[in-house]
Design a protein around this motif. Structure first.
Motif, PDB file in Angstrom:
ATOM      1  N   ALA A  65     181.558   1.710 -65.853  1.00 27.63           N
ATOM      2  CA  ALA A  65     181.782   2.534 -66.599  1.00 27.63           C
ATOM      3  C   ALA A  65     181.444   2.924 -68.259  1.00 27.63           C
ATOM      4  CB  ALA A  65     183.054   1.946 -67.157  1.00 27.63           C
ATOM      5  N   ALA A  66     180.001   2.349 -68.536  1.00 28.52           N
ATOM      6  CA  ALA A  66     179.251   2.794 -69.599  1.00 28.52           C
ATOM      7  C   ALA A  66     178.072   3.958 -68.812  1.00 28.52           C
ATOM      8  CB  ALA A  66     178.340   1.266 -70.202  1.00 28.52           C
ATOM      9  N   GLN A  67     178.165   3.237 -67.488  1.00 31.82           N
ATOM     10  CA  GLN A  67     177.180   4.035 -66.839  1.00 31.82           C
ATOM     11  C   GLN A  67     177.174   5.230 -66.170  1.00 31.82           C
ATOM     12  OE1 GLN A  67     175.595   1.777 -63.347  1.00 31.82           O
ATOM     13  NE2 GLN A  67     173.513   3.924 -62.313  1.00 31.82           N
ATOM     14  N   ALA A  68     178.076   5.485 -66.501  1.00 35.20           N
ATOM     15  CA  ALA A  68     179.583   6.645 -65.827  1.00 35.20           C
ATOM     16  C   ALA A  68     178.951   7.829 -67.054  1.00 35.20           C
ATOM     17  CB  ALA A  68     180.904   6.313 -65.445  1.00 35.20           C
TER      18      ALA A  68
ATOM     19  N   SER B   7     173.864   2.477 -71.304  1.00 36.15           N
ATOM     20  CA  SER B   7     174.017   1.258 -71.139  1.00 36.15           C
ATOM     21  C   SER B   7     174.912  -0.165 -71.528  1.00 36.15           C
ATOM     22  CB  SER B   7     173.196   0.506 -71.330  1.00 36.15           C
ATOM     23  OG  SER B   7     172.643  -0.238 -72.820  1.00 36.15           O
ATOM     24  N   LEU B   8     175.736  -0.985 -70.857  1.00 38.75           N
ATOM     25  CA  LEU B   8     176.552  -1.735 -70.899  1.00 38.75           C
ATOM     26  C   LEU B   8     176.110  -2.704 -72.582  1.00 38.75           C
ATOM     27  CD1 LEU B   8     178.536  -3.966 -70.198  1.00 38.75           C
ATOM     28  CD2 LEU B   8     176.537  -5.425 -69.000  1.00 38.75           C
ATOM     29  N   ALA B   9     174.858  -2.434 -73.016  1.00 40.39           N
ATOM     30  CA  ALA B   9     174.047  -3.093 -73.692  1.00 40.39           C
ATOM     31  C   ALA B   9     174.646  -2.045 -74.897  1.00 40.39           C
ATOM     32  CB  ALA B   9     172.573  -2.767 -74.473  1.00 40.39           C
ATOM     33  N   ASP B  10     174.335  -0.715 -74.690  1.00 42.62           N
ATOM     34  CA  ASP B  10     174.641   0.180 -75.431  1.00 42.62           C
ATOM     35  C   ASP B  10     176.783  -0.376 -76.008  1.00 42.62           C
ATOM     36  OD1 ASP B  10     172.925   1.753 -76.066  1.00 42.62           O
ATOM     37  OD2 ASP B  10     173.286   2.966 -73.882  1.00 42.62           O
ATOM     38  N   VAL B  11     177.455  -0.273 -75.194  1.00 40.74           N
ATOM     39  CA  VAL B  11     178.721  -0.945 -75.204  1.00 40.74           C
ATOM     40  C   VAL B  11     178.907  -1.870 -76.365  1.00 40.74           C
ATOM     41  CG1 VAL B  11     180.866  -1.188 -74.161  1.00 40.74           C
ATOM     42  CG2 VAL B  11     179.606   0.788 -73.338  1.00 40.74           C
ATOM     43  N   LEU B  12     178.045  -3.131 -75.675  1.00 41.56           N
ATOM     44  CA  LEU B  12     178.218  -3.590 -76.370  1.00 41.56           C
ATOM     45  C   LEU B  12     177.794  -3.766 -77.852  1.00 41.56           C
ATOM     46  CD1 LEU B  12     177.841  -6.328 -73.407  1.00 41.56           C
ATOM     47  CD2 LEU B  12     179.597  -5.723 -74.188  1.00 41.56           C
ATOM     48  N   ALA B  13     177.152  -3.077 -78.464  1.00 42.81           N
ATOM     49  CA  ALA B  13     176.203  -2.920 -79.584  1.00 42.81           C
ATOM     50  C   ALA B  13     177.681  -2.088 -80.619  1.00 42.81           C
ATOM     51  CB  ALA B  13     175.450  -2.082 -79.330  1.00 42.81           C
ATOM     52  N   LEU B  14     177.899  -1.304 -79.922  1.00 38.64           N
ATOM     53  CA  LEU B  14     179.089  -0.257 -80.256  1.00 38.64           C
ATOM     54  C   LEU B  14     179.898  -0.963 -81.026  1.00 38.64           C
ATOM     55  CD1 LEU B  14     178.409   3.230 -78.289  1.00 38.64           C
ATOM     56  CD2 LEU B  14     178.001   2.645 -81.236  1.00 38.64           C
ATOM     57  N   ALA B  15     179.909  -1.968 -79.627  1.00 45.24           N
ATOM     58  CA  ALA B  15     181.967  -2.813 -80.332  1.00 45.24           C
ATOM     59  C   ALA B  15     181.386  -3.995 -81.507  1.00 45.24           C
ATOM     60  CB  ALA B  15     182.197  -3.588 -78.716  1.00 45.24           C
ATOM     61  N   GLY B  16     180.153  -4.239 -81.175  1.00 45.58           N
ATOM     62  CA  GLY B  16     179.847  -5.541 -82.073  1.00 45.58           C
ATOM     63  C   GLY B  16     179.428  -4.932 -83.097  1.00 45.58           C
ATOM     64  N   GLU B  17     179.454  -3.679 -83.777  1.00 44.00           N
ATOM     65  CA  GLU B  17     179.778  -2.963 -84.788  1.00 44.00           C
ATOM     66  C   GLU B  17     180.672  -2.770 -84.984  1.00 44.00           C
ATOM     67  OE1 GLU B  17     177.096   0.970 -84.309  1.00 44.00           O
ATOM     68  OE2 GLU B  17     175.364  -0.397 -83.919  1.00 44.00           O
TER      69      GLU B  17
ATOM     70  N   GLY C 107     187.473  -0.871 -74.890  1.00 43.46           N
ATOM     71  CA  GLY C 107     188.102  -0.203 -74.654  1.00 43.46           C
ATOM     72  C   GLY C 107     188.068   0.666 -75.868  1.00 43.46           C
ATOM     73  N   GLU C 108     188.117  -0.108 -77.101  1.00 44.56           N
ATOM     74  CA  GLU C 108     187.630   2.087 -78.162  1.00 44.56           C
ATOM     75  C   GLU C 108     186.499   2.532 -78.215  1.00 44.56           C
ATOM     76  OE1 GLU C 108     187.476   1.806 -82.225  1.00 44.56           O
ATOM     77  OE2 GLU C 108     189.164   0.344 -81.993  1.00 44.56           O
ATOM     78  N   VAL C 109     185.220   1.619 -78.080  1.00 40.16           N
ATOM     79  CA  VAL C 109     183.930   2.119 -77.741  1.00 40.16           C
ATOM     80  C   VAL C 109     184.391   2.956 -76.381  1.00 40.16           C
ATOM     81  CG1 VAL C 109     182.141   2.003 -77.253  1.00 40.16           C
ATOM     82  CG2 VAL C 109     183.293   0.708 -78.489  1.00 40.16           C
ATOM     83  N   LEU C 110     184.575   2.711 -75.182  1.00 37.34           N
ATOM     84  CA  LEU C 110     184.815   3.886 -74.181  1.00 37.34           C
ATOM     85  C   LEU C 110     185.836   4.996 -74.356  1.00 37.34           C
ATOM     86  CD1 LEU C 110     185.305   0.698 -71.311  1.00 37.34           C
ATOM     87  CD2 LEU C 110     182.978   1.920 -72.129  1.00 37.34           C
TER      88      LEU C 110
END
Length: 152
Positions: free
Chosen positions: A81-84, A88-98, A35-38
């Motif tokens: 939400a990522a596409q909007a 990509s979904l991978a981008d959102v997950l990678a940022l959340a992982g970092e 949520g923070e990343v989005l």
């Protein structure tokens, strides 16, 4: 003097009471990180919740709850939400992982610096004499993200 006044005495403890241990920050939840990343990406683009929700075809109140970490969104909702947002979904997950890695490292530092840190807690790091570098105590990050493995 009354009997009641005679039977009352001050109690002095033999040992000082233990000092209050400062509470560690709670373990971060995945939904909070995503949520923070989005939210951060949406605000960086100067877009409104309404704009992104319409582009993702999800309700604005639901997107707001996802951004605030109140709802655990499905992978389909996260991908939309990522596409909007042009990600990509991978981008959102990678940022959340970092973000998870940085928060976990900060939490570990505060735990190791806090009072009583060595008091019975087990280390997560291997205690063997030789790590990947061959020297005692020294380890080299491994894996595609420098020691961090993300699984989806």
């Amino acid at each position: 003097m009354s009997i009641r006044a005679t039977n009352q005495a001050d109690v002095i403890p033999r040992r000082p009471l233990p000092a209050a241990v400062p509470a560690l920050p709670r373990e971060p939840l995945w939904r909070d990180l995503v949520g923070e990343v989005l939210r951060r990406e949406r605000q960086a683009q100067g877009r409104t919740l309404k704009d992104v929700a319409e582009a993702a075809r999800i309700s604005m109140p639901y997107l707001s709850e996802v951004e605030r970490g109140l709802k655990e969104a499905s992978s389909e909702v996260l991908a939309a939400a990522a596409q909007a947002l042009g990600l990509s979904l991978a981008d959102v997950l990678a940022l959340a992982g970092e973000r998870l890695v940085s928060l976990t490292a900060a939490r570990s530092r505060s735990r190791s610096l806090g009072p009583g840190a060595a008091g019975g807690r087990r280390s997560v790091r291997p205690a063997g004499p030789a790590g990947p570098t061959g020297s005692a105590g020294a380890t080299r990050p491994s894996g595609p993200m420098g020691g961090v493995l993300l699984a989806a």
